[in-house]
Design a protein around this motif. Structure first.
Motif, PDB file in Angstrom:
ATOM      1  N   THR A  70       1.301  -1.073   0.014  1.00  0.00           N
ATOM      2  CA  THR A  70      -0.010   0.297  -0.234  1.00  0.00           C
ATOM      3  C   THR A  70       0.668   1.311  -0.464  1.00  0.00           C
ATOM      4  O   THR A  70       0.607   2.679  -1.180  1.00  0.00           O
ATOM      5  N   LEU A  71       1.993   1.057   0.935  1.00  0.00           N
ATOM      6  CA  LEU A  71       2.639   2.234   0.597  1.00  0.00           C
ATOM      7  C   LEU A  71       3.755   2.804  -0.450  1.00  0.00           C
ATOM      8  O   LEU A  71       3.718   3.509  -1.282  1.00  0.00           O
ATOM      9  N   ILE A  72       3.998   1.363  -0.958  1.00  0.00           N
ATOM     10  CA  ILE A  72       4.696   2.045  -2.447  1.00  0.00           C
ATOM     11  C   ILE A  72       4.013   1.792  -3.395  1.00  0.00           C
ATOM     12  O   ILE A  72       3.986   3.020  -4.413  1.00  0.00           O
ATOM     13  N   GLY A  73       2.448   1.151  -3.445  1.00  0.00           N
ATOM     14  CA  GLY A  73       1.573   1.179  -4.675  1.00  0.00           C
ATOM     15  C   GLY A  73       1.187   2.925  -4.540  1.00  0.00           C
ATOM     16  O   GLY A  73       1.198   3.855  -5.225  1.00  0.00           O
ATOM     17  N   SER A  74       0.958   3.873  -3.138  1.00  0.00           N
ATOM     18  CA  SER A  74       0.757   5.341  -2.573  1.00  0.00           C
ATOM     19  C   SER A  74       1.973   6.296  -3.185  1.00  0.00           C
ATOM     20  O   SER A  74       1.796   7.391  -3.935  1.00  0.00           O
ATOM     21  N   ALA A  75       3.108   5.687  -2.995  1.00  0.00           N
ATOM     22  CA  ALA A  75       4.574   6.616  -3.497  1.00  0.00           C
ATOM     23  C   ALA A  75       4.086   6.313  -4.910  1.00  0.00           C
ATOM     24  O   ALA A  75       4.345   8.059  -5.787  1.00  0.00           O
ATOM     25  N   LEU A  76       3.802   5.842  -5.723  1.00  0.00           N
ATOM     26  CA  LEU A  76       4.113   5.552  -7.312  1.00  0.00           C
ATOM     27  C   LEU A  76       2.693   6.210  -7.574  1.00  0.00           C
ATOM     28  O   LEU A  76       2.677   7.205  -8.691  1.00  0.00           O
ATOM     29  N   ILE A  77       1.313   6.576  -7.057  1.00  0.00           N
ATOM     30  CA  ILE A  77       0.191   7.173  -7.841  1.00  0.00           C
ATOM     31  C   ILE A  77       1.172   8.949  -7.133  1.00  0.00           C
ATOM     32  O   ILE A  77       0.488   9.295  -8.696  1.00  0.00           O
ATOM     33  N   ILE A  78       0.670   8.962  -6.200  1.00  0.00           N
ATOM     34  CA  ILE A  78       1.467  10.705  -6.038  1.00  0.00           C
ATOM     35  C   ILE A  78       2.841  11.052  -6.795  1.00  0.00           C
ATOM     36  O   ILE A  78       3.002  11.638  -7.467  1.00  0.00           O
ATOM     37  N   GLY A  79       3.506  10.197  -6.848  1.00  0.00           N
ATOM     38  CA  GLY A  79       4.822   9.999  -7.972  1.00  0.00           C
ATOM     39  C   GLY A  79       4.786  10.925  -9.259  1.00  0.00           C
ATOM     40  O   GLY A  79       4.678  12.093  -9.995  1.00  0.00           O
ATOM     41  N   SER A  80       3.190   9.819  -9.508  1.00  0.00           N
ATOM     42  CA  SER A  80       3.551   9.998 -11.252  1.00  0.00           C
ATOM     43  C   SER A  80       2.546  11.303 -11.156  1.00  0.00           C
ATOM     44  O   SER A  80       2.450  12.127 -12.500  1.00  0.00           O
ATOM     45  N   GLY A  81       1.254  11.390 -10.000  1.00  0.00           N
ATOM     46  CA  GLY A  81       1.373  12.628 -10.054  1.00  0.00           C
ATOM     47  C   GLY A  81       1.834  13.891 -10.273  1.00  0.00           C
ATOM     48  O   GLY A  81       0.591  14.990 -11.598  1.00  0.00           O
ATOM     49  N   LEU A  82       2.070  13.798  -9.711  1.00  0.00           N
ATOM     50  CA  LEU A  82       3.152  15.148  -9.748  1.00  0.00           C
ATOM     51  C   LEU A  82       4.034  15.543 -10.618  1.00  0.00           C
ATOM     52  O   LEU A  82       3.915  16.827 -11.487  1.00  0.00           O
TER      53      LEU A  82
END
Length: 298
Positions: free
Chosen positions: A264-276
């Motif tokens: 969940t934490l890694i997935g969250s980081a990927l979502i935020i990074g790609s969104g930014l």
């Protein structure tokens, strides 16, 4: 532009939305979700109707009730129903993490339905972000929670709502649009009450307090976002919307004793990074287009 104040308002707004989610999740333990939505819609909708009146707007003016504003409000109702239903059965930190994919869904929708040009870099970032969503949702794996699919429905509905906002008449006042959105939640909640199991309950003291908290923090969150958008530069303040995930995770850990796992934490980081990355890329392309237009005009 007052960017420092804008950033603070965005952060406070995200904290407000997270607290609103917390109250909804707490209430859902003892009150049907449909009833919660009806009461939140009535309370918040009344606030925005009064706000519109104070600004001198006619809520029932014919131009405010053309098909585009009505469709936007309907999408808002779908988003509210699916999001609140997800909060009732899924960890608040997981709901917030998946919901961060919404800007990516807006970019996809703009490319598919509004004809906006999306290059390979942004498509790659979008795929990375959706890979992060899959890491959180985990379809077919042991940790899969069907309720997370409700968050995905909410993401699609909110993205469609935002795309509709881009093409609808900009003369419709924001306060009126907001009152329509919250008003649409009332019949949606009523349908849930009629269709789904569970009888309406008479609220007790603490439940009334949670409902009031949901209305107050939801309205304050909206007000903070609107004000921040008006006084701050979008390129500066928008990335701070992701602070909502931080607040929701803290609430999940402290209030609901949640423990997000590694995926969940890694997935969250990927979502935020790609969104930014997608957002910054869009801003860069917008600046290049503006410079090219200025040169052509000269």
């Amino acid at each position: 532009m007052n960017n420092v104040t804008g950033i603070l308002l965005v952060i406070l707004a995200m904290a407000g939305f997270s607290l609103e989610d917390m109250f909804i999740k707490q209430l859902a333990k003892s009150v049907p979700v449909g009833q919660i939505l009806m009461m939140l819609g009535l309370g918040s909708g009344t606030v925005f109707v009064i706000w519109a009146k104070l600004q001198g707007h006619r809520v029932l003016a014919p131009r405010n009730w053309r098909w585009q504003p009505v469709l936007r409000a309907s999408l808002e109702a779908l988003a509210a129903v699916s999001f609140a239903s997800a909060l009732a059965v899924v960890d608040i930190s997981t709901v917030a993490a998946v919901f961060q994919a919404m800007p990516l869904a807006v970019t996809v929708g703009a490319a598919l339905f509004l004809g906006e040009d999306v290059g390979w870099r942004r498509w790659s970032a979008i795929l990375v972000g959706f890979a992060g969503v899959l890491m959180i949702v985990r379809p077919g794996l042991a940790g899969f929670e069907p309720g997370v699919l409700l968050v995905l429905i909410s993401v699609v509905a909110v993205a469609a709502r935002d795309l509709m906002t881009r093409v609808m008449d900009s003369a419709v006042p924001s306060a009126v649009v907001s009152s329509q959105a919250f008003g649409s939640v009332i019949p949606a909640g009523l349908v849930m009450l009629l269709v789904l199991p569970g009888e309406p309950v008479a609220l007790q003291g603490s439940q009334w307090g949670m409902l009031l908290g949901g209305v107050i923090f939801g309205v304050l969150g909206y007000y903070g976002i609107v004000t921040a958008t008006r006084i701050g530069n979008a390129a500066v303040i928008t990335p701070f919307r992701y602070s909502r995930l931080v607040f929701s995770t803290l609430i999940g850990v402290v209030v609901f004793a949640e423990a997000p796992d590694g995926m969940t934490l890694i997935g969250s980081a990927l979502i935020i990074g790609s969104g930014l990355y997608t957002f910054l890329r869009e801003r860069r392309l917008a600046r290049h287009s503006a410079r090219a237009a200025a040169v052509a005009a000269a």
